[in-house]
Design an enzyme around this catalytic site. Sequence first.
Site, PDB file in Angstrom:
ATOM      1  N   GLY A 166      36.153 -10.461   8.968  1.00 27.62           N
ATOM      2  CA  GLY A 166      36.766 -11.732   8.597  1.00 27.62           C
ATOM      3  C   GLY A 166      38.112 -12.010   9.220  1.00 27.62           C
ATOM      4  O   GLY A 166      38.668 -13.084   8.991  1.00 27.62           O
TER       5      GLY A 166
ATOM      6  N   PRO B 179      34.980  -5.842  11.428  1.00 28.85           N
ATOM      7  CA  PRO B 179      35.206  -7.142  12.065  1.00 28.85           C
ATOM      8  C   PRO B 179      34.296  -7.363  13.265  1.00 28.85           C
ATOM      9  O   PRO B 179      33.853  -6.404  13.908  1.00 28.85           O
ATOM     10  CB  PRO B 179      36.665  -7.046  12.524  1.00 28.85           C
ATOM     11  CG  PRO B 179      36.874  -5.590  12.773  1.00 28.85           C
ATOM     12  CD  PRO B 179      36.026  -4.862  11.772  1.00 28.85           C
TER      13      PRO B 179
ATOM     14  N   ARG C  67      34.535 -11.008  15.170  1.00 32.32           N
ATOM     15  CA  ARG C  67      35.295 -11.986  15.956  1.00 32.32           C
ATOM     16  C   ARG C  67      36.596 -11.405  16.538  1.00 32.32           C
ATOM     17  O   ARG C  67      36.886 -11.593  17.710  1.00 32.32           O
ATOM     18  CB  ARG C  67      35.644 -13.156  15.026  1.00 32.32           C
ATOM     19  CG  ARG C  67      36.338 -14.301  15.709  1.00 32.32           C
ATOM     20  CD  ARG C  67      36.866 -15.327  14.675  1.00 32.32           C
ATOM     21  NE  ARG C  67      35.941 -15.595  13.623  1.00 32.32           N
ATOM     22  CZ  ARG C  67      35.018 -16.565  13.627  1.00 32.32           C
ATOM     23  NH1 ARG C  67      34.943 -17.376  14.651  1.00 32.32           N
ATOM     24  NH2 ARG C  67      34.209 -16.734  12.602  1.00 32.32           N
TER      25      ARG C  67
ATOM     26  N   ARG D 244      29.329 -23.595  18.455  1.00 27.98           N
ATOM     27  CA  ARG D 244      30.380 -23.638  17.433  1.00 27.98           C
ATOM     28  C   ARG D 244      31.021 -25.025  17.261  1.00 27.98           C
ATOM     29  O   ARG D 244      31.224 -25.458  16.120  1.00 27.98           O
ATOM     30  CB  ARG D 244      31.455 -22.577  17.706  1.00 27.98           C
ATOM     31  CG  ARG D 244      30.881 -21.146  17.742  1.00 27.98           C
ATOM     32  CD  ARG D 244      31.964 -20.080  17.745  1.00 27.98           C
ATOM     33  NE  ARG D 244      32.620 -19.998  16.461  1.00 27.98           N
ATOM     34  CZ  ARG D 244      33.804 -20.500  16.203  1.00 27.98           C
ATOM     35  NH1 ARG D 244      34.488 -21.116  17.152  1.00 27.98           N
ATOM     36  NH2 ARG D 244      34.309 -20.418  14.996  1.00 27.98           N
TER      37      ARG D 244
ATOM     38  N   CYS E 139      19.982 -33.059  25.013  1.00 26.01           N
ATOM     39  CA  CYS E 139      19.672 -34.420  24.570  1.00 26.01           C
ATOM     40  C   CYS E 139      20.002 -34.632  23.091  1.00 26.01           C
ATOM     41  O   CYS E 139      19.102 -34.812  22.263  1.00 26.01           O
ATOM     42  CB  CYS E 139      18.210 -34.717  24.844  1.00 26.01           C
ATOM     43  SG  CYS E 139      17.866 -34.617  26.592  1.00 26.01           S
TER      44      CYS E 139
HETATM   45  N1  LLP Z   1      30.478  -8.484   7.731  1.00 28.18           N
HETATM   46  C1  LLP Z   1      29.633  -9.359   7.194  1.00 28.18           C
HETATM   47  C2  LLP Z   1      28.890  -8.991   6.005  1.00 28.18           C
HETATM   48  C3  LLP Z   1      29.471 -10.621   7.776  1.00 28.18           C
HETATM   49  O1  LLP Z   1      28.633 -11.499   7.232  1.00 28.18           O
HETATM   50  C4  LLP Z   1      30.211 -10.953   8.933  1.00 28.18           C
HETATM   51  C5  LLP Z   1      30.052 -12.258   9.571  1.00 28.18           C
HETATM   52  C6  LLP Z   1      31.095  -9.985   9.458  1.00 28.18           C
HETATM   53  C7  LLP Z   1      31.210  -8.762   8.828  1.00 28.18           C
HETATM   54  C8  LLP Z   1      31.933 -10.256  10.666  1.00 28.18           C
HETATM   55  O2  LLP Z   1      32.808 -11.282  10.410  1.00 28.18           O
HETATM   56  P1  LLP Z   1      33.986 -11.603  11.439  1.00 28.18           P
HETATM   57  O3  LLP Z   1      34.900 -10.405  11.480  1.00 28.18           O
HETATM   58  O4  LLP Z   1      33.382 -11.834  12.746  1.00 28.18           O
HETATM   59  O5  LLP Z   1      34.660 -12.795  10.890  1.00 28.18           O
HETATM   60  N2  LLP Z   1      28.980 -18.013  13.413  1.00 28.18           N
HETATM   61  C9  LLP Z   1      30.235 -18.128  12.693  1.00 28.18           C
HETATM   62  C10 LLP Z   1      30.643 -16.838  12.031  1.00 28.18           C
HETATM   63  C11 LLP Z   1      29.587 -16.294  11.110  1.00 28.18           C
HETATM   64  C12 LLP Z   1      30.007 -15.007  10.478  1.00 28.18           C
HETATM   65  C13 LLP Z   1      28.871 -14.360   9.796  1.00 28.18           C
HETATM   66  N3  LLP Z   1      29.204 -13.125   9.177  1.00 28.18           N
HETATM   67  C14 LLP Z   1      31.312 -18.640  13.656  1.00 28.18           C
HETATM   68  O6  LLP Z   1      30.993 -18.862  14.820  1.00 28.18           O
HETATM   69  O7  LLP Z   1      32.448 -18.840  13.257  1.00 28.18           O
END
Ligand code: LLP
Length: 406
Positions: free
Chosen positions: A220, A259, A261, A297, A327
């Site tokens: 997150g 993480p 992202r 996105r 399209c």
């Molecule tokens: N752990 C769990 C249980 C998750 O559901 C996710 C992301 C992560 C870790 C990793 O989260 P991050 O560190 O990347 O924030 N497609 C969306 C993001 C979807 C995230 C889904 N779960 C976007 O492009 O912003």
Amino acid sequence: MSTIPFDRARLLEIASTFGTPTYVYSEALIRSRIRDILDAFEGMRLLYAMKANSHPWILKMMAAEGVGIDAVSPAEALVALACGHDPGHVFYSPNNVSDEELDWAWRNNFVVNFGELQRIESFAKGHPGAEICVRLNLNIGAGHHEHVVTGGTKSMFGIPGNYLEQVLNTTRQHGVRVVGIHQHIGSGSTDPQPLVEGIETIAEVARQIDGLRFVNMGGGFGVSYEPDQTPLDLKQVASGADAALSALANSGVEVWFEPGRFLVAEAGVLLVRTNSIKQTADRTFAGTDSGMNHLIRPSLYDAFHGIYNLSNDSADESVFDVVGNICETGDFFARHRRVSEIREGDYLAILDAGAYAMSMATHYNLRPLPAEVALLSTGEARLISARSTAEEVANDILQRDVSATN
Ligand code: LLP
């Protein structure tokens, strides 16, 4: 004029050598993001949420760096294994799946995370002595868009905290041990406060469970997509949650983070070429050779991605809608954006496209997928995925068709 953490001339060279559309990933930036997290949270165990970008080149780098994997589907887990990850370092954390899938994950020796009480009940009956992790929803949610907030009563994820007693009773009754608890509050928050609150809350729950080996705090960590956005300061999260993190460490409970992202988003750019400029009474459109099928996105979350005109970066800025070749009117990278004057044939870099970009790409409109190039720390630009061709996409569709033989 926005700036980019890449050398402009190098990107232009990559665009002309490998063509467009092409994703480019910087090895140095990914490795430095790993360091940033490990420096901020001492003694933690780091997993990579591979849904952000599942290219094997990245997964192998993670394995070499000692970073484990958060996988959410059988194919993700299989790719992680093939890229050198030990099963014990694969945290298997799917949602709303069958007993069979969870049993498969357990037989593969992954660390299995359960997000539904019913699945724990049926698993516990058949697996006395097993060790499991439980995903909790402790009513704390945060994220860059409502689609990615995963904590709170409106979210389908995790087992609500008030069921914890029932989870512990069921597992105890069948001789299953809860060795880990997990929480993921959402994705893309650049505000340290909810992240700190999440850590403090689950650390408090951890105190109530005997024999716990780890707490997985989820992922997150947000990145700043917009030029004036304040970046997330991980050290602020770590110091804000210091008391909770130290209490866990003192009681011998490991802290994990997963993480996606933060590790890869800023390390990626999507290179596209402008095929046409079109003016209406309202707008000027720069039409590119990519689109929402390659980077969804902006269309899905109204997400901001910086756009840099590599071919004409010192020109005066004008306002453009930078769009794709799909399209749909919702096919855009940016609306009403000030960019250095875009001309037909200009190469553009779409920034912060290392996470949830190629991993969410599709063949929509039966357009081929982009190439992927790794910019290695040695300076070499190496092709790591060939751009698919129209013939390949067409053959794939035709080969999947079994209607004539059934
Ligand atoms: N752990 C769990 C249980 C998750 O559901 C996710 C992301 C992560 C870790 C990793 O989260 P991050 O560190 O990347 O924030 N497609 C969306 C993001 C979807 C995230 C889904 N779960 C976007 O492009 O912003």
